[in-house]
Scaffold this motif. Structure first.
Motif, PDB file in Angstrom:
ATOM      1  N   GLY A  84       0.583  -1.391  -0.128  1.00 29.43           N
ATOM      2  CA  GLY A  84      -0.033   0.278   0.095  1.00 29.43           C
ATOM      3  C   GLY A  84       0.761   1.747   0.011  1.00 29.43           C
ATOM      4  O   GLY A  84       0.393   2.540   0.222  1.00 29.43           O
ATOM      5  N   TYR A  85       2.394   1.612  -0.269  1.00 29.97           N
ATOM      6  CA  TYR A  85       2.927   2.394  -0.087  1.00 29.97           C
ATOM      7  C   TYR A  85       2.991   2.987  -1.692  1.00 29.97           C
ATOM      8  O   TYR A  85       2.369   4.517  -1.135  1.00 29.97           O
ATOM      9  CB  TYR A  85       4.621   1.927  -0.089  1.00 29.97           C
ATOM     10  N   CYS A  86       2.881   2.223  -2.341  1.00 33.66           N
ATOM     11  CA  CYS A  86       1.819   3.597  -3.421  1.00 33.66           C
ATOM     12  C   CYS A  86       0.581   4.023  -4.177  1.00 33.66           C
ATOM     13  O   CYS A  86       0.407   5.160  -4.778  1.00 33.66           O
ATOM     14  CB  CYS A  86       2.083   2.475  -4.980  1.00 33.66           C
ATOM     15  N   CYS A  99       5.049  -4.144  -5.382  1.00 32.68           N
ATOM     16  CA  CYS A  99       3.730  -5.472  -4.817  1.00 32.68           C
ATOM     17  C   CYS A  99       3.048  -6.120  -6.537  1.00 32.68           C
ATOM     18  O   CYS A  99       2.398  -7.475  -5.706  1.00 32.68           O
ATOM     19  CB  CYS A  99       2.559  -5.109  -3.947  1.00 32.68           C
ATOM     20  N   ALA A 141       0.077  -5.035  -7.771  1.00 35.45           N
ATOM     21  CA  ALA A 141      -1.099  -4.784  -6.863  1.00 35.45           C
ATOM     22  C   ALA A 141      -1.651  -4.506  -8.083  1.00 35.45           C
ATOM     23  O   ALA A 141      -3.296  -3.813  -8.582  1.00 35.45           O
ATOM     24  CB  ALA A 141      -1.368  -4.419  -6.477  1.00 35.45           C
ATOM     25  N   ILE A 186       9.278   0.373  -3.326  1.00 38.43           N
ATOM     26  CA  ILE A 186       9.098   1.589  -4.131  1.00 38.43           C
ATOM     27  C   ILE A 186       9.183   2.945  -2.360  1.00 38.43           C
ATOM     28  O   ILE A 186       9.540   3.506  -3.402  1.00 38.43           O
ATOM     29  CB  ILE A 186       6.990   1.656  -4.163  1.00 38.43           C
ATOM     30  N   TYR A 208       9.975  -7.439  -0.324  1.00 39.27           N
ATOM     31  CA  TYR A 208      10.349  -8.820  -0.822  1.00 39.27           C
ATOM     32  C   TYR A 208      11.241  -9.542  -0.142  1.00 39.27           C
ATOM     33  O   TYR A 208      12.599  -9.832  -1.412  1.00 39.27           O
ATOM     34  CB  TYR A 208      10.925  -8.131  -2.764  1.00 39.27           C
TER      35      TYR A 208
HETATM   36  S1  FES Z   1       4.154  -0.881  -3.998  1.00 43.64           S
HETATM   37 FE1  FES Z   1       3.448  -2.351  -2.449  1.00 43.64          FE
HETATM   38  S2  FES Z   1       1.212  -1.884  -3.293  1.00 43.64           S
HETATM   39 FE2  FES Z   1       1.949  -1.069  -4.482  1.00 43.64          FE
END
Ligand code: FES
Ligand code: FES
Lengths: 151, 743
Positions: free
Chosen positions: A98-100, A134, A136, B342, B394
């Motif tokens: 959920g970081y993005c 991730c 998603a 990210i 990861y």
């Molecule tokens: S970077 Fe982890 S959910 Fe999108």
């Protein structure tokens, strides 16, 4: 001293004019809905709306927000409740870490504001500059389409 | 809703204070496990090491239950899944549950959260501890209500029977749960499960979608200062001189910290810290070496390096029989990959009253706190790590380095909380990559193309350099004035393996040998990246078996099934083929289909991936049109969670396979941002269908790393099917494919 509107409320911050809007929001104003990812306008995790337009706050000096209206993830809440778009992300479980997510939702909001009934390919194209590690992506696309349908 | 958000009271008020651990202090879990095992019954999962029920479950006066776990949330839904298990066994509502995870002063030491081990090890422990806690409560209630225990029922923590009732919160006075689990209480029957097996929504997702407080970046202790570090230009460069006087006079700069070749800076604002770090880099003079083989030299380097160890991962020579009539050989290569989170790694550290408290998204809070204690010369009990979520990792990314660097800065400025978040370049160039590998395969065949002898030889640098309690595994510790040497990495043996993870094919061949050349020299820093060696090994095995099928003129699915005896594996392969429509598929110009399979680690989840590609022969571009995955993860606790993991792993593996390669020259890594290390984007991601195979009542099998290996191979196989050209060197970039097609 820079003055702007943050999620409809007037704010004044004592920060150097060249400070990235991202850090001013996150560190001076305690905004959670912006994330540092790259600082180079390459990932979209810091996306906010300025006067409705999506911008990468990591490369936007706070001075560029002066006198304008900045919307972050928090600003989408409706009466303290998740907006349709936010709720669609929850319903589709559109995240792993959920970081993005904050940047995704802001970018998608800008799309829906412009085009309330986007096609799947419109959604993909408009989110193509937002990175997710991730995997998603397909859930995120489904969430945006769901929000459009339910609106 | 279960309380999963930042627990500010614990995280912020706690600085400088080490709670008295009522359970087992960090580090003792393994010793306990090794202790007189014969005398005590073997308990499920990690409960065997940390046996006190009270170490896992607390019943609170405020009508809630606290579940304490050593595993941490990495964005994979583990805390939701264990909450489902706990609520079911205790007969409480999930909303009555709070979780503390990964606080070294409070929770059971469950080691590292990695290797798809959380569900197999933490899941059964939570299930058993919860079932035993329920039994204790029932017995207390029976005595209190004067009713036989068997006649009582529980709902939302209220025990009823004979017209009367009493709640857990009324019963749990004092020491009720302060006893060891016995292993004699049976968990619930499948039919009585309320949450397990349901796609319960993830507890942490609403906050992430609405700007709630959940990530380490959202902790803002009073007086917070910002840190940044300066890395040398190359891995082994030494700091020759540094004139930091100009930077020290810059507005906002609070302190420049120098210790040997380690340089850090603390400032009032984050951007000031980042700018000061850049200025310090420019002001520093370094002695630089030229020692790297470069991106294109890496395959030869691996083949020519002297291995520290040659391991016979499997030795099964064929007993007699006819000689092979034909022998095929192939060599496969995977480059270094980044974790490429990210969000860059981040941590907050505070040194107060002699205690270093660190909020970190490390996967190994226990061992990292020990490593940091050694680095700082502090008592291990004086370093406390508290897990707080960060960007997905990861594997072993720089989370631990960030914790260590924040601690180095905090140690130089006691009393001040210091937060550090690396720059993108700092993370891209310095994280420990997934090792490049060469895998050679050779098969001896009979006249019908069946495998008689199968040989696989692996060449790899290490896959495990996690802190493991050693300062030398923390990046900055190697650059200090009194440097900590990096311990020589080991490969890790059965049952998980590392470089040779999934090196042994699950197929049954009469002769089957696997040899692992474990090279401990590391041109680039490397450590655990999702799947470890499994990605390359499965890529090689599943590409090669396709090559053999082609040579035998047999359909790749049918050919695999010839040698696969494991029923669940056969089911997984068949299921993927069926959902894909393998038998109905018709060949068209430029199109191809491919399949790949693995049982992760040969002990975890089964997964087969089938996909279809379109290859543009003019420019070499591969478009993945659709993908199907089958997944058997044993008893499924949360079906949507499993789907999410399989999908995510598939996408990440497509990204690795199509695009990713860490680039470096003879001195340094040159992949320093998303432009120089591109990953897959929305427009390139196919529709993905996941077909779940549920096995209620069987053990939970980890899922997080099941789909990566099969995906890479399926892709290469599909490209072969489309073009007739076999690609054995990754990634399959347009340039490489185009060159291969015109060669
Ligand atoms: S970077 Fe982890 S959910 Fe999108
Ligand atoms: S942090 Fe702004 S685009 Fe990446």
């Amino acid at each position: 001293m820079v003055t702007f509107k943050l999620n409809q409320a007037e704010v004044r911050v004592d920060a150097p004019a060249t400070s990235p809007l991202l850090f001013v929001l996150a560190n001076d104003l305690g905004v959670n809905g912006v994330k540092y990812g790259c600082g180079r306008s390459q990932c979209g995790s810091c996306t906010v709306l300025i006067d409705g337009e999506p911008v990468r706050s990591c490369q936007t000096p706070v001075s560029a927000a002066a006198g304008r209206s900045v919307t972050t993830l928090e600003g989408l809440l409706e009466g303290g409740k998740p907006s349709k778009l936010q709720q669609a992300f929850i319903d589709e479980q559109a995240a792993q870490c959920g970081y993005c997510a904050a940047g995704m939702i802001m970018q998608a909001q800008a799309l829906l504001d412009r085009n309330p009934a986007p096609s799947e390919s419109d959604v993909r194209t408009s989110l193509n500059g937002n990175l997710c590690r991730c995997g998603a992506h397909n859930r995120i696309v489904r969430a945006v389409l769901r929000a459009a349908k339910e609106a | 809703m279960t309380d999963i958000l930042l627990d500010r009271r614990r995280l912020l008020a706690g600085a400088g204070y080490v709670a008295l651990s009522f359970s087992i202090p960090a580090g003792d879990a393994l010793a306990q496990a090794a202790a007189p095992a014969g005398e005590k019954p073997r308990l499920p999962g990690d409960l065997n090491a940390v046996r006190m029920i009270s170490a896992w479950i607390r019943i609170n006066a405020d009508k809630t239950v606290t579940l304490l776990v050593g595993k941490v949330e990495l964005g994979q839904g583990i805390l939701t899944a264990v909450s489902q298990i706990c609520a079911d066994e205790l007969d409480i509502d999930m909303a009555q549950l709070k979780i503390i995870s990964g606080d070294t002063a409070l929770v059971p030491n469950e080691g590292v959260t990695a290797g798809s081990f959380s569900m197999p090890n933490c899941g059964p422990a939570v299930r058993q501890a919860s079932a035993e806690a329920r039994k204790i409560m029932i017995d207390l209630a029976a005595a209190k209500l004067g009713q036989p225990a068997e006649s009582l029922t529980v709902k939302a923590g209220v025990v009823s029977g004979g017209g009367a009732s009493v709640s857990y919160w009324d019963l749990a006075v004092g020491q009720a749960l302060e006893r060891e689990a016995t292993g004699t209480v049976k968990p619930k029957a499948l039919a009585d499960l309320r949450y397990v097996g349901q796609p319960v929504q993830r507890l942490d997702i609403p906050a992430k979608m609405t700007g709630g407080e959940i990530f380490v970046q959202e902790l803002r202790p009073k007086g917070l200062l910002y840190g940044q570090v300066v890395r040398p230009p190359t891995y082994k460069a030494k700091l020759a001189s540094l004139d930091s006087s100009a930077v020290e006079k810059t507005p906002g700069v609070v302190k420049v910290v120098r210790n040997g070749s380690f340089i850090g800076v603390i400032a009032e604002r984050e951007e000031q810290a980042n700018a000061a770090a850049q200025a310090l880099f420019a002001a520093a003079k370094w002695d630089v070496e030229k020692a790297l083989p470069g991106t294109d030299g890496m395959q030869d380097w691996l083949l020519n390096a002297k291995p520290n160890k040659v391991i016979e991962t499997k030795k099964q020579p064929r007993a007699g029989g006819d000689p092979a009539v034909k022998t095929l050989e192939a060599t496969y290569y995977r480059p270094y990959h980044m974790h490429a989170s990210i969000g860059t790694s981040s941590a907050i550290a505070t040194l107060a009253d002699g205690v270093m408290t660190i909020q970190t998204h490390s996967q190994s809070v226990f061992e990292t706190s020990q490593a940091i204690a050694k680095m700082l010369g502090m008592e291990p009990s004086k370093v406390r790590c508290q897990h707080v979520q960060g960007s997905g990792c990861y594997g072993h990314n720089m989370a631990d380095d960030a914790a260590a660097d924040a601690a180095l800065l905090a140690a130089a400025l006691p009393g001040k909380p210091i937060r550090l978040q690396y720059t993108r370049e700092g993370e891209h160039r310095w994280e420990p990559y997934g090792s490049a590998m060469v895998v050679k395969t050779k098969a001896g065949l009979d006249k019908d193309g069946n495998v008689l002898d199968w040989d696989l030889t692996i060449f790899s640098t290490p896959h495990g350099t996690r802190p493991g309690g050693e300062a030398g595994n923390l990046l900055s510790a190697r650059y200090l004035e009194k440097p900590f040497a990096m311990p020589t990495p080991v490969n890790g043996g059965a049952p998980n393996f590392a470089a040779d993870r999934n090196g042994v094919a699950l197929y049954e061949f009469p002769g089957h040998n696997v040899l692992t050349n474990f090279i401990t020299d590391m041109p680039l820093r490397a450590s655990s990246t999702r799947g470890l060696g499994a990605y390359a090994n499965v890529f090689a095995i599943e590409s090669f078996i396709d090559e053999l099928a082609t040579a035998a003129g047999v359909d790749p699915v049918a050919y695999r099934l010839r040698f696969m005896k494991d029923e669940r594996a056969r089911d997984a392969i068949t299921k993927a083929a069926e959902v894909f429509g393998w038998d109905k598929w018709r060949k068209r110009e430029g199109r191809g289909r491919g399949i790949g399979f693995a049982k992760y680690k040969n002990i975890a989840g089964y997964c087969a991936v089938a996909l279809e590609v379109d290859v543009n022969k003019r420019n070499g571009r591969i478009r993945v049109l659709r993908a199907v995955a089958s997944a058997d993860s044993g008893h499924i606790v949360n079906p949507d969670g499993v789907r999410n993991q399989i999908e995510g792993g598939l996408v990440q593996s497509l990204s690795w396979t199509l695009k990713e390669e860490v680039k470096f020259d003879d001195t340094r890594v040159t992949s320093e941002d998303w432009a120089s290390y591109p990953i897959l984007t929305f427009n390139e991601i196919p529709p993905i269908e996941v077909a779940l195979i549920n096995r209620p009542g069987t053990p939970f099998l980890g899922t997080g790393e099941a789909s990566q290996g099969p995906t890479g191979a399926a892709l290469a196989n599909a490209v072969f099917d489309a073009t007739g050209v076999r690609f054995r060197r990754l990634p399959l970039t347009p340039e490489r494919v185009k060159a291969g097609l015109t060669a």
